[in-house]
Design a protein around this motif. Structure first.
Motif, PDB file in Angstrom:
ATOM      1  N   ASN A  16      -3.289 -11.998  -1.252  1.00  0.00           N
ATOM      2  CA  ASN A  16      -4.452 -10.938  -0.153  1.00  0.00           C
ATOM      3  C   ASN A  16      -3.613  -9.576   0.591  1.00  0.00           C
ATOM      4  OD1 ASN A  16      -6.732 -10.785  -1.545  1.00  0.00           O
ATOM      5  ND2 ASN A  16      -7.385 -12.344   0.027  1.00  0.00           N
ATOM      6  N   ASN A  17      -2.600 -10.720   1.483  1.00  0.00           N
ATOM      7  CA  ASN A  17      -1.859 -10.687   2.185  1.00  0.00           C
ATOM      8  C   ASN A  17      -1.297  -9.101   2.471  1.00  0.00           C
ATOM      9  OD1 ASN A  17      -0.016 -11.881   0.359  1.00  0.00           O
ATOM     10  ND2 ASN A  17       1.599 -11.468   1.753  1.00  0.00           N
ATOM     11  N   LEU A  18      -0.778  -8.718   1.090  1.00  0.00           N
ATOM     12  CA  LEU A  18      -0.340  -7.544   0.941  1.00  0.00           C
ATOM     13  C   LEU A  18      -1.465  -6.635   0.431  1.00  0.00           C
ATOM     14  CD1 LEU A  18       3.238  -8.004  -1.005  1.00  0.00           C
ATOM     15  CD2 LEU A  18       2.543  -8.224   1.568  1.00  0.00           C
ATOM     16  N   ILE A  19      -2.420  -6.879   0.226  1.00  0.00           N
ATOM     17  CA  ILE A  19      -4.008  -5.929  -0.346  1.00  0.00           C
ATOM     18  C   ILE A  19      -4.160  -5.473   0.960  1.00  0.00           C
ATOM     19  CG2 ILE A  19      -5.789  -5.384  -1.646  1.00  0.00           C
ATOM     20  CD1 ILE A  19      -5.177  -7.923  -2.754  1.00  0.00           C
ATOM     21  N   VAL A  20      -2.919  -4.112   1.545  1.00  0.00           N
ATOM     22  CA  VAL A  20      -4.816  -3.400   2.782  1.00  0.00           C
ATOM     23  C   VAL A  20      -3.478  -2.577   2.624  1.00  0.00           C
ATOM     24  CG1 VAL A  20      -4.010  -6.277   4.473  1.00  0.00           C
ATOM     25  CG2 VAL A  20      -1.678  -4.195   3.879  1.00  0.00           C
ATOM     26  N   PRO A  21      -4.934  -0.950   2.981  1.00  0.00           N
ATOM     27  CA  PRO A  21      -3.965  -0.439   3.577  1.00  0.00           C
ATOM     28  C   PRO A  21      -2.562   0.474   3.904  1.00  0.00           C
ATOM     29  CG  PRO A  21      -6.772  -0.234   4.832  1.00  0.00           C
ATOM     30  CD  PRO A  21      -5.006  -1.298   4.344  1.00  0.00           C
ATOM     31  N   GLY A  22      -2.078   1.470   3.485  1.00  0.00           N
ATOM     32  CA  GLY A  22      -0.899   1.734   3.341  1.00  0.00           C
ATOM     33  C   GLY A  22      -0.092   1.150   2.761  1.00  0.00           C
ATOM     34  N   MET A  23      -0.191  -0.528   1.959  1.00  0.00           N
ATOM     35  CA  MET A  23       0.895  -0.728   0.501  1.00  0.00           C
ATOM     36  C   MET A  23       0.539  -0.316  -0.457  1.00  0.00           C
ATOM     37  SD  MET A  23       2.758  -3.575   0.499  1.00  0.00           S
ATOM     38  CE  MET A  23       2.545  -3.853   2.239  1.00  0.00           C
ATOM     39  N   SER A  24       1.870   0.149  -1.043  1.00  0.00           N
ATOM     40  CA  SER A  24       2.461   0.448  -1.920  1.00  0.00           C
ATOM     41  C   SER A  24       2.114  -0.551  -3.375  1.00  0.00           C
ATOM     42  CB  SER A  24       3.979   1.441  -2.906  1.00  0.00           C
ATOM     43  OG  SER A  24       4.384  -0.013  -2.869  1.00  0.00           O
ATOM     44  N   PHE A  25       1.666   0.130  -4.364  1.00  0.00           N
ATOM     45  CA  PHE A  25       1.184  -0.866  -5.980  1.00  0.00           C
ATOM     46  C   PHE A  25       1.561  -1.206  -6.217  1.00  0.00           C
ATOM     47  CE2 PHE A  25       0.423  -0.324 -10.682  1.00  0.00           C
ATOM     48  CZ  PHE A  25      -0.660  -1.429 -10.778  1.00  0.00           C
ATOM     49  N   GLU A  26       2.932  -0.212  -6.165  1.00  0.00           N
ATOM     50  CA  GLU A  26       4.498  -1.378  -6.959  1.00  0.00           C
ATOM     51  C   GLU A  26       4.888  -2.434  -6.530  1.00  0.00           C
ATOM     52  OE1 GLU A  26       9.076  -1.004  -8.272  1.00  0.00           O
ATOM     53  OE2 GLU A  26       7.428   0.968  -7.925  1.00  0.00           O
ATOM     54  N   ALA A  27       4.403  -2.196  -5.043  1.00  0.00           N
ATOM     55  CA  ALA A  27       5.025  -3.799  -4.027  1.00  0.00           C
ATOM     56  C   ALA A  27       4.493  -4.446  -3.774  1.00  0.00           C
ATOM     57  CB  ALA A  27       4.860  -3.460  -2.286  1.00  0.00           C
ATOM     58  N   ILE A  28       2.779  -4.271  -4.700  1.00  0.00           N
ATOM     59  CA  ILE A  28       1.555  -5.040  -4.582  1.00  0.00           C
ATOM     60  C   ILE A  28       1.499  -5.906  -5.880  1.00  0.00           C
ATOM     61  CG2 ILE A  28      -1.016  -5.507  -5.029  1.00  0.00           C
ATOM     62  CD1 ILE A  28      -1.214  -3.722  -2.692  1.00  0.00           C
ATOM     63  N   LEU A  29       1.978  -5.080  -7.013  1.00  0.00           N
ATOM     64  CA  LEU A  29       2.138  -5.909  -8.303  1.00  0.00           C
ATOM     65  C   LEU A  29       3.454  -6.533  -8.242  1.00  0.00           C
ATOM     66  CD1 LEU A  29       0.769  -5.600 -10.934  1.00  0.00           C
ATOM     67  CD2 LEU A  29       3.077  -3.525 -11.021  1.00  0.00           C
ATOM     68  N   ARG A  30       4.552  -6.341  -7.474  1.00  0.00           N
ATOM     69  CA  ARG A  30       5.683  -7.283  -7.688  1.00  0.00           C
ATOM     70  C   ARG A  30       5.130  -8.520  -6.821  1.00  0.00           C
ATOM     71  NH1 ARG A  30       9.828  -5.480  -9.171  1.00  0.00           N
ATOM     72  NH2 ARG A  30      10.296  -3.414 -10.136  1.00  0.00           N
TER      73      ARG A  30
END
Length: 651
Positions: A292-306
């Motif tokens: 949840n700390n990375l699920i913020v506007p502007g964060m890339s899909f790949e970064a969230i997936l990793r």
């Protein structure tokens, strides 16, 4: 009354100026918000950019945004990159720690990871500017800086709009430097201006406007002025109300959209053209709580997936993380089909994604855990059903085999000692011998019919038993080298009498061919195909041919029989489906071709059928060699009216 009219005129004039100033403030807020968004996006990108990539991105941003003076990137509090380079070369190597005020804002950016606004301030390279700082988490303390031309920002916001109508000025005030004018003429402040305040970080910016020629106190031509003032006030009020209504309607529409998205029972997410998160609902966050700390506007899909993979949210990825991530990214980049993903808590999600016309990606995450459980329950029920069928077939087949054994003895009644003794006793009476022979003939005839019916029933039971084994996955092959030409010739000899009885020409065209397979199951495949060919062919021919090349062996069973109707070609290999089942003498289980298809696939082969109704059918079975030689396999098949395909290739 005169004073009231003059006062109203002055009030209307001040209201008009105030509206102009409020519009300027609104534009300034939007500009600052826009540049803050650019700063956040730039900071996120700078984590992965080389110096050349930084210069390219910075150059593009300056070209599209003339108010940007320069863009800089610092690492560990030292400026490492700046654009444009030449006018700002002195900034390279500058250590923020040498300036406590700048160091404080840099540290705030690192601590808060939010946009820090500094200024207006005098820049190191000269001039008055507004500084936006953004940082991204990481060990290198990377901070992105965008310097804006403060005067140009105010000009873009409309501070210099209509200079013949308005005089504008701006001043700042803070605890250290007091109040000072930073834009426009200081005289504006002494002419009772209308005011608006704007917060720039720790600095309060005051905006002021007056009419360019001062406040109008002329009372000449009062009737005309009064009428004009009334009209202007009416128009102004109408414009304000209309603008207000538009703003309220837009805010209400946005609120309703967000509420609608939040009310969806599925997870909803949007990524922009750069594959960065735009928005998502709470349900989407609930599915991936660990990230949840990375699920913020502007964060890339790949970064969230990793991060999700790192947190162990996908059991399927364990032990092959990079390969799994690569495949998931490929599906995300080309969202042409739905997929299913298991989460660490045992729940299942159906992933549906599609691209909009502007290149954004819209995703839906649907919880299908209950559906998966229901499917598992259904599979267990199918397994139980198959086990029940197996048990029942064994229970039926054993006593039926015994019955067939007894019936076989009845067909040979003359072998019974009792029959021989009775016949010997009656030899002297020809009439009794004749009656005995007639009775024996009736017994043998009934036994023959009973045996035929019993064998038919045993064949049906065997078919059901074979299908139960195949559908449950319990069938095993005993692989050995099989001389396919000999096997087919043996079947020709076996089925020859039945074909001859119907006046059919049965022939095998095969050179010596060897394949790897289970001889019993291979025989069953071609027995089923020959049975069907003889059953549904009244005149003409049945031909079995074999073609072998470097990579495969193709067996064709062709007949001149009834053919298959167009509407049944696509279901011919389905279980419990039988072409011509309504014809007299053609009854069966409808499992023969379904079993044949499964046996062919167990051998790694493919089976297909082509047919012209009323003229005949052609079944083709292809077996692939275990160790194919180099070169392509090309087998051309004459076109038929319709073709059904089984397997991944058309034969």
């Amino acid at each position: 009354m005169d004073q009231a009219i003059v006062g109203q005129k002055l009030e209307a004039e001040r209201a008009a100026v105030q509206r102009s100033l409020n519009l300027t403030k609104f534009r300034l807020e939007r500009l600052i918000e826009s540049y803050s968004h650019i700063s956040r996006s730039l900071a996120a990108a700078q984590l992965f950019e080389t110096e050349a990539e930084f210069q390219t991105l910075a150059h593009m941003l300056r070209d599209n945004n003339p108010s940007i003076v320069n863009i800089a990137r610092s690492q560990d509090f030292i400026i490492t990159d700046v654009h444009p380079v030449e006018p700002n070369r002195d900034l390279l190597g500058y250590d923020y720690r040498a300036n406590p005020k700048q160091m404080a804002s840099v540290q705030r950016a690192l601590d808060s990871q939010e946009t820090i606004i500094v200024g207006p301030m005098t820049l190191l390279q000269g001039g008055l500017g507004l500084l936006l700082r953004n940082a991204q988490p990481g060990p290198d303390n990377i901070v992105g800086n965008i310097v804006l031309d403060f005067n140009r920002i105010l000009t873009e916001a409309g501070m210099e709009a209509e200079p013949l109508v308005f005089a504008s000025s701006a001043r700042i005030g803070d605890a250290d430097t007091g109040t000072r004018v930073v834009f426009g003429a200081e005289a504006v402040w002494s002419d009772a201006p209308v005011l608006a305040n704007f917060e720039l970080g720790d600095v309060r910016l005051e905006l002021a406007k007056t009419p360019a020629g001062g406040w109008n106190t002329d009372t000449a031509h009062r009737p005309v002025l009064i009428l004009t003032t009334a009209i202007l006030v009416f128009i102004a009020l109408f414009g304000v109300n209309y603008a207000r209504r538009l703003i309220v309607e837009r805010a209400e529409a946005r609120r309703q959209l967000i509420e609608a998205i939040e009310s969806i029972h599925d997870g909803f997410v949007i990524f922009d053209q750069q594959d960065q998160l735009v928005l998502c609902n709470q349900k989407y966050r609930d599915f991936f709580k660990a990230s949840n700390n990375l699920i913020v506007p502007g964060m890339s899909f790949e970064a969230i997936l990793r991060d999700e993979v790192k947190q162990g949210q996908y059991p399927e990825a364990k032990g092959r993380e990079e390969d799994w991530i690569a495949k998931r990214l490929e599906l995300h980049a080309n969202p042409n089909a739905q997929s299913e993903i298991e989460l660490a808590d045992g729940s299942w999600l159906k992933v549906s994604e599609s691209q909009t016309s502007n290149g954004s990606t819209v995703g839906i995450r649907t919880d299908i855990t209950e559906l998966k459980k229901a499917l598992q329950t259904a599979e267990e029920a199918v397994g139980a059903k198959t086990e029940f069928i197996n048990n029942m077939n064994h229970e039926l087949r054993a006593p039926l085999s015994v019955i067939l054994g007894y019936i076989a003895f009845l067909r040979k009644v003359e072998l019974y000692p009792q029959y021989k003794a009775l016949r010997n006793k009656l030899e002297t009476d020809s009439m009794l011998v004749h009656l005995l022979d007639e009775f024996t003939g009736v017994v043998v005839n009934q036994a023959t019919k009973s045996e035929a019916s019993g064998k038919h029933l045993l064949g049906l039971i065997n078919s059901v038993l074979d299908w139960a084994k195949l559908s449950s996955g319990n069938a095993e092959l005993n692989i050995e080298t099989v001389k396919l030409d000999i096997l087919l010739n043996e079947l020709r000899d076996e089925f020859g009498p039945a074909a001859t009885e119907k006046g059919l020409r049965l022939e095998v065209l095969a050179e010596p061919v060897r394949i790897e397979g289970d001889p019993l199951r291979l025989r069953q495949i071609f027995v089923n195909l020959l049975n069907n060919a003889i059953k549904f062919t009244d005149s003409g021919f049945i031909t079995i041919s074999v073609v072998k090349n470097a990579t495969s062996t193709l067996v064709t069973v062709e007949d001149s029989g009834h053919g298959i109707p167009d509407d049944q070609l696509n279901v011919i290999f389905d279980r419990f489906t039988q072409v011509g089942a309504n014809q007299k003498g053609q009854a069966g289980t409808g499992l023969g071709l379904a079993i044949t298809k499964n046996l062919v696939q167990l051998h790694g082969g493919q089976i297909s059928v082509s047919s012209t109704y009323g003229k005949g059918s052609k079944f083709q079975v292809m077996f692939t060699c275990d160790a194919p030689s180099s070169g392509d396999m090309r087998i051309e098949v004459p076109e038929k009216t319709n073709t059904a395909e089984i397997g991944s290739q058309t034969v």
